[in-house]
Design an enzyme around this catalytic site. Structure first.
Site, PDB file in Angstrom:
ATOM      1  CE  LYS A  68      25.691  48.590   5.585  1.00  0.00           C
ATOM      2  NZ  LYS A  68      24.364  48.762   6.178  1.00  0.00           N
ATOM      3  CB  THR A  70      23.100  57.249   1.692  1.00  0.00           C
ATOM      4  OG1 THR A  70      21.811  56.644   1.525  1.00  0.00           O
ATOM      5  CG2 THR A  70      22.998  58.732   1.385  1.00  0.00           C
ATOM      6  NE  ARG A  91      24.669  44.675   0.467  1.00  0.00           N
ATOM      7  CZ  ARG A  91      23.880  44.677   1.533  1.00  0.00           C
ATOM      8  NH1 ARG A  91      23.334  43.559   1.955  1.00  0.00           N
ATOM      9  NH2 ARG A  91      23.629  45.799   2.169  1.00  0.00           N
ATOM     10  CE  LYS A 102      17.264  48.904   4.851  1.00  0.00           C
ATOM     11  NZ  LYS A 102      18.627  48.368   4.772  1.00  0.00           N
ATOM     12  CB  ALA A 270      24.843  41.275   6.174  1.00  0.00           C
ATOM     13  CG  PHE A 298      22.049  44.262   8.227  1.00  0.00           C
ATOM     14  CD1 PHE A 298      21.082  45.249   8.241  1.00  0.00           C
ATOM     15  CD2 PHE A 298      21.708  43.031   7.699  1.00  0.00           C
ATOM     16  CE1 PHE A 298      19.805  45.025   7.747  1.00  0.00           C
ATOM     17  CE2 PHE A 298      20.424  42.798   7.205  1.00  0.00           C
ATOM     18  CZ  PHE A 298      19.473  43.791   7.231  1.00  0.00           C
ATOM     19  CG  PHE A 378      19.559  61.486   9.728  1.00  0.00           C
ATOM     20  CD1 PHE A 378      18.401  60.999   9.158  1.00  0.00           C
ATOM     21  CD2 PHE A 378      20.691  60.672   9.717  1.00  0.00           C
ATOM     22  CE1 PHE A 378      18.361  59.724   8.590  1.00  0.00           C
ATOM     23  CE2 PHE A 378      20.663  59.402   9.163  1.00  0.00           C
ATOM     24  CZ  PHE A 378      19.492  58.931   8.592  1.00  0.00           C
ATOM     25  CD1 TRP A 406      19.116  61.088   2.129  1.00  0.00           C
ATOM     26  CD2 TRP A 406      18.567  63.259   2.132  1.00  0.00           C
ATOM     27  NE1 TRP A 406      17.793  61.184   1.742  1.00  0.00           N
ATOM     28  CE2 TRP A 406      17.429  62.506   1.733  1.00  0.00           C
ATOM     29  CE3 TRP A 406      18.459  64.645   2.199  1.00  0.00           C
ATOM     30  CZ2 TRP A 406      16.210  63.102   1.414  1.00  0.00           C
ATOM     31  CZ3 TRP A 406      17.244  65.242   1.880  1.00  0.00           C
ATOM     32  CH2 TRP A 406      16.128  64.480   1.496  1.00  0.00           C
TER      33      TRP A 406
END
Length: 552
Positions: A68, A70, A91, A102, A270, A298, A378, A406
């Site tokens: 999210k 990214t 955030r 993560k 979240a 999330f 991806f 990305w």
């Protein structure tokens, strides 16, 4: 190249130049070195004409997260490439996941906010200020009891915990005050991670310093022996706690790799809190840019629901479009494919797991706001897989855009940005999920049925007794913040896809009157996470010349 290598390779603009892009002068900011700044409050500048708000959310994620942040960063850069005045609002990362599972939380690849090392570590000190303020309040509570306990606080019923901005399971339940009379009064206590502290929620929902102090004074810290609530105002320390947050309340200004202005401020999780950056950050972005792109933590069942039902009433601005980020691998995981095999094409798993995306599309559409899907690409994703997702979304009347931020940064989100420029202008009629004056149980039932797809809610004996007391105290019609696993629509993290007819189990409630909501604890959710077997910290290092590696 790794994320940190890409970030270290870019030449950043001085923060004064970034401020100038959005109409701020050097007098409007407080510089933290050359590339970070706090935006001074109150901010009088209001030069935005459009004030369009785009909310980025996602389907239920894999353990690695679905990008999210990214996509939000890449989308902001795409608006910049299209010569639109845009600001992204994110955030702040917590050291818990940074050092835990993560890794960093500043986007990835060529869609990042920088300086990523600073933002992921100590940044401008907001997390430390919140941790200190939280623990100062804890110390003042125990000192009040030690010094005679004039308020008659029952030490067995203190609900205010200490906090630490790192995952530390050993501190979930502790005993303090041992060692004799001079060491304090012995009692059970525990630690939450800082992002789960009510002070974090308060910081993120406060409209100004006055509101911050008023909210802090409303915090319930515990109960007397005859079960009456005790607040920070009763302790007469609200001013001291607010003073510790005088700088933390100011939004932080940084930039993306492509020099798009970014406001990074506040960071409640979240799954255990309300999952959105601060109202002040979002409001500041809305005042300074034509397009504000923000994200909620999330999946849409957690972050987006809380953004729309808890943050929007304070922000007084609904999103003009909701973007649901979906990845092929997350849908295949929700369709039963093993985590280790997600890189392999599996259309059967995708066809099963896409039910999760379809569910989130339907649940977000209930709010009366246009919905768009961003397929976060991806390298292992195949054209057949992406085409299938686009076809299914089209059948639901929703556009699904192939988004490759990305690898390509803003260039990889140009089509998504062009689509959003149109959808934000569409007519909309925002519809709250529940009536503000409905009972807590009604609100929970509505969220469970309309957002999660469940059927029933089961309350423990403790939760049932708490509901009775809340009604007596007049807390029974506050908004509800659901503490639930992020991995499933249910409260069972192993129940993937789009389950139906399940029951949500509410174990207990935590009143957070300063934040303005009641937290409903479901399943086995923890407010102090633990570190994994191989924490990210094992891969982080710093060279003799100060260059950091392995941060992500």
């Amino acid at each position: 190249m790794t994320d940190i290598e890409i970030a270290q390779d870019v030449k950043m603009d001085k923060i004064v130049k970034i401020a100038e892009k959005i109409g701020l002068t050097e007098d409007d900011i407080e510089q933290y070195g050359s590339y970070k700044a706090k935006i001074k409050l109150p901010l009088q500048i209001k030069n935005s004409t459009k004030r369009k708000l785009i909310l980025v959310t996602s389907i239920n994620p894999t353990p690695a997260g679905e990008g999210k942040s990214t996509v939000t960063v890449g989308l902001g850069d795409a608006f910049t490439l299209l010569q639109k005045k845009a600001i992204i609002a994110l955030r702040e990362p917590s050291l818990g996941p940074v050092m835990g599972m993560k890794g960093g939380a500043t986007g990835g690849g060529y869609a990042q906010v920088v300086p990523m090392e600073d933002i992921n570590l100590h940044f401008t000190g907001d997390m430390h200020a919140l941790t200190t303020a939280n623990n100062t309040l804890a110390a003042l509570i125990d000192n009040h009891i030690q010094q005679g306990n004039a308020l008659g606080i029952d030490q067995r019923r203190i609900v205010w915990k200490r906090a630490l901005d790192i995952n530390d399971r050993a501190l979930r339940k502790i005993v303090i005050g041992l060692g004799g009379p001079v060491q304090g009064v012995p009692r059970e206590d525990g630690f939450d991670i800082t992002v789960a502290s009510e002070l974090m929620a308060i910081l993120c929902l406060s409209e100004n310093l006055h509101d911050l102090k008023a909210r802090i004074n409303r915090i319930v810290i515990g109960y007397t022996h005859d079960r009456r609530p005790v607040t920070v105002k009763d302790l007469n320390v609200g001013g001291a706690i607010a003073t510790l947050l005088k700088d933390a309340i100011k939004p932080n200004l940084v930039q993306t790799l492509a020099h798009t202005p970014a406001i990074v401020h506040g960071g409640p999780f979240a799954n255990i809190a309300h999952g959105c950056n601060s109202v002040l950050a979002t409001q500041t972005a809305l005042n300074l840019a034509d397009y504000t792109i923000t994200e909620a933590g999330f999946g849409a069942d957690l972050g987006a629901e809380k953004f729309l039902d808890i943050k929007t009433p304070v922000l007084k601005k609904m999103p003009d479009t909701i973007v649901i980020v979906a990845t092929i691998k997350a849908m295949k995981l929700n369709g039963g494919q093993a985590l280790a095999d997600l890189a392999s094409e599996n259309l059967n798993a995708l066809k099963k797991g896409i039910a999760n995306l379809k569910h989130h599309i339907r649940s977000m559409a209930q709010y009366g706001v246009p919905v768009v899907v961003a397929i976060n690409r991806f390298t292992q994703d195949t054209e057949q897989e992406i085409s299938y997702v686009q076809k299914v979304c089209a059948e639901m009347g929703v556009q699904a855009l192939d988004t490759d931020v990305w690898a390509k940064g803003g260039q990889g989100a140009l089509e998504l940005a062009q689509t959003l420029i149109k959808t934000v202008e569409q007519p909309k009629k925002f519809k709250p999920l529940y009536a503000s004056n409905s009972e807590l149980t009604e609100k929970i039932q509505t969220i469970v049925t309309k957002i999660y797809g469940g059927a029933n809610v089961e309350y423990s004996k403790k939760a049932t007794n708490q509901l009775k007391r809340f009604k007596k105290f007049g807390w029974d019609k506050l908004p509800v913040c659901m503490a639930k696993t992020q991995y499933s629509l249910s409260d069972d993290p192993k129940l993937l896809g789009a389950p139906t007819d399940f029951t949500i189990h509410v174990k207990s409630f935590v009143p957070k009157l300063g934040a303005g909501f009641i937290v409903a604890m479901t399943g086995n959710i923890l407010t102090m996470p633990g570190l994994p077997k191989h924490p990210a910290a094992l891969d982080i290092d710093i060279s003799d010349d100060g260059k950091i590696s392995g941060l992500f």
